[in-house]
Design an enzyme around this catalytic site. Structure first.
Site, PDB file in Angstrom:
ATOM      1  N   ASN A 384       0.813  -1.219   0.000  1.00 36.21           N
ATOM      2  CA  ASN A 384       0.000   0.000   0.000  1.00 36.21           C
ATOM      3  C   ASN A 384       0.843   1.265   0.000  1.00 36.21           C
ATOM      4  OD1 ASN A 384      -2.987  -0.671   0.203  1.00 36.21           O
ATOM      5  ND2 ASN A 384      -2.180  -1.992   1.805  1.00 36.21           N
ATOM      6  N   ASP A 385       1.209   1.724   1.177  1.00 38.17           N
ATOM      7  CA  ASP A 385       1.851   3.030   1.317  1.00 38.17           C
ATOM      8  C   ASP A 385       3.174   3.125   0.552  1.00 38.17           C
ATOM      9  OD1 ASP A 385      -0.232   3.781   3.082  1.00 38.17           O
ATOM     10  OD2 ASP A 385       0.789   2.705   4.697  1.00 38.17           O
ATOM     11  N   VAL A 386       3.898   2.021   0.421  1.00 32.86           N
ATOM     12  CA  VAL A 386       5.219   2.067  -0.228  1.00 32.86           C
ATOM     13  C   VAL A 386       5.111   2.217  -1.738  1.00 32.86           C
ATOM     14  CG1 VAL A 386       6.314   0.736   1.605  1.00 32.86           C
ATOM     15  CG2 VAL A 386       5.348  -0.460  -0.370  1.00 32.86           C
ATOM     16  N   THR A 387       3.874   2.233  -2.284  1.00 36.46           N
ATOM     17  CA  THR A 387       3.676   2.429  -3.726  1.00 36.46           C
ATOM     18  C   THR A 387       2.843   3.675  -4.016  1.00 36.46           C
ATOM     19  OG1 THR A 387       1.633   1.102  -3.791  1.00 36.46           O
ATOM     20  CG2 THR A 387       3.722  -0.080  -4.077  1.00 36.46           C
ATOM     21  N   ALA A 425      -0.810   3.747   6.945  1.00 36.73           N
ATOM     22  CA  ALA A 425      -0.830   5.201   7.101  1.00 36.73           C
ATOM     23  C   ALA A 425      -2.252   5.745   7.171  1.00 36.73           C
ATOM     24  CB  ALA A 425      -0.077   5.865   5.960  1.00 36.73           C
TER      25      ALA A 425
END
Length: 458
Positions: A384-387, A425
């Site tokens: 999720n957040d890392v992309t 997040a």
């Protein structure tokens, strides 16, 4: 030189050699066994201390720890490993705090003890207690027993934290100056307990892996201080190794998120475990396993981006089976590993290594990011957040500035996900609304299995 110091030296060498082995997937298992053997040797050396008393209590402690620890470690799932690390780390801090209390009582309030023993013991009592209770809160958040979102007193949070710290230090100073009232030491432990809880509760789930690493460093430093007070070389060296490595890891994880440790401790964002599905502007395009299989089969290069969703679904073996089928068709498959993907550093590396994915196919973020622009299909599995492109180009986003994988630069992006639920997040991922992105909803393992069947049918 007697046998005990020789055994200690050998044990310390094994600690360091074992730690070196943990730097890569190929040597990690060997490193674990080496360090564990070193710890056994250090325990044996400690038991050789002259005039050692209450040996049966030590044996009882070892037996209880073994009975509780071994089954728990063998049964824990990889997805639950971070909270187990937090729990086990916290136990170490609690043991250090209790040891300081026992030393206070045994020495009649540190009567006639050298100054370094008093200072070391009081330092260990505060830091160990903070680590213990803070780790329990971190465990509760990761295990979803406690809310993953920040729980805070608002503007009063920082003043309350400062008062608690000053109260704990005040009690320590009073004891250090000669006050032998046990109520002061108990007060120190109580205020340190409240500090640990008050500091970690306001930190959101997205920052919890960094907090666990920081508390681990605290435990190591408190153990080293206790070793100094007890004149135990093994505790000093092992504690400093844990403290130093934990501090370095904390710094590296904070940099990977482009956030300072101070900003994380001051109160993080996130709490994805309890975030409801929130509609966002734009259109989400859904796809099918058959369409995904066709796009993968006729691609020249595919990059798989694993995340916590893959870990939860235990889809790593299915992903490797899919990669083998694509490899047989001449498709190059690599894996993009973000340093904070999952819930702890190396989480994805361990899972994929468990599925026998070749190590050379695991690419770190800095190495793989330039490849996305030349990639036909980026297959995002539960990340999720890392992309999220907002981290790169939206100054108003809470994750702005965090280094991400440049997934949105691939020609086609396919996301395997159960729903549109936000990540840790607690914010929507703009990648999902990109015109080049297609969503394949469902359990990651089942979805990959369907893709495999479709590939076989082509």
């Amino acid at each position: 030189m007697t046998l005990q110091p020789v055994l200690y030296i050998v044990a310390f060498g094994m600690f360091i050699y074992g730690l070196m082995g943990l730097t890569g997937p190929r040597t990690a298992v060997r490193g674990n066994w080496t360090a564990a053997a070193g710890m056994v040797l250090a325990i044996v050396a400690t038991l050789l201390t002259p005039d050692l008393q209450d040996g049966w209590l030590i044996a009882l402690g070892l037996a209880v720890g073994t009975v509780l620890g071994v089954p728990a470690a063998r049964r824990v799932k990889m997805t639950a490993m971070p909270q187990m690390v937090a729990l086990f780390n916290g136990v170490g801090g609690g043991a250090v705090a209790l040891t300081a209390w026992v030393e206070f009582r045994e020495s009649a309030g540190f009567l006639d003890e050298p100054a370094y023993v008093v200072v070391s013991s009081l330092f260990a009592a505060i830091i160990g207690s903070v680590s213990f209770w803070g780790s329990l809160v971190a465990f509760g958040k990761l295990q979803e027993i406690l809310p993953g979102r920040p729980v805070t007193l608002g503007a009063a949070q920082v003043p309350v934290n400062v008062v608690l710290v000053l109260a704990a230090v005040g009690c320590a100073v009073a004891v250090g100056l000669g006050a032998r009232y046990e109520v002061l030491l108990v007060g120190l432990l109580v205020f340190a307990t409240l500090t640990g809880i008050a500091v970690v509760l306001p930190i959101g789930g997205a920052d919890m892996p960094v907090v666990v690493s920081l508390l681990n460093a605290f435990t190591g430093l408190s153990a080293a201080a206790t070793g100094l007070a007890l004149d135990n070389t093994a505790m000093i060296v092992a504690g400093m190794i844990v403290g130093a490595s934990g501090s370095i890891l904390t710094d590296q994880m904070a940099k990977a998120m482009n956030r300072s440790i101070l900003s994380i401790v001051a109160g993080g964002f996130g709490g994805g475990a309890l975030t409801e599905e929130v509609p966002a502007g734009g259109t989400v395009r859904s796809t099918s396993a058959a369409d995904v299989a066709i796009q993968l089969a006729y691609a020249d290069q595919v990059i798989v981006v694993p995340g916590y969703g893959m870990a939860v679904a235990q889809a790593q073996h299915a992903v490797q089976d899919m990669a083998k089928l694509l490899g047989d068709r001449g498709v190059e498959v690599n894996y993009a590993i973000h340093p904070v993907a999952g819930r702890m550093p190396g989480h994805m590396n361990v899972l994929l290594a468990e599925a026998d994915v070749p190590y050379e196919r695991l690419k770190e973020m800095d190495e793989i990011n330039e490849e996305f622009a030349r990639t036909d299909v980026a297959l995002v599995i539960g990340a999720n957040d890392v992309t999220n492109p907002a981290a790169r180009d939206d100054p108003g986003s809470p994750i702005f500035g965090m280094p991400i994988l440049n997934v949105d630069q691939a020609r086609t992006v396919i996301v395997l996900k159960r729903s549109m639920r936000a990540g840790f997040a607690g914010i929507d991922n703009r990648l999902y609304f990109d015109p080049r992105t297609a969503m394949l909803f469902g359990d990651a393992k089942s979805s990959v299995g369907e893709i495999i069947e479709e590939l076989k049918a082509l």
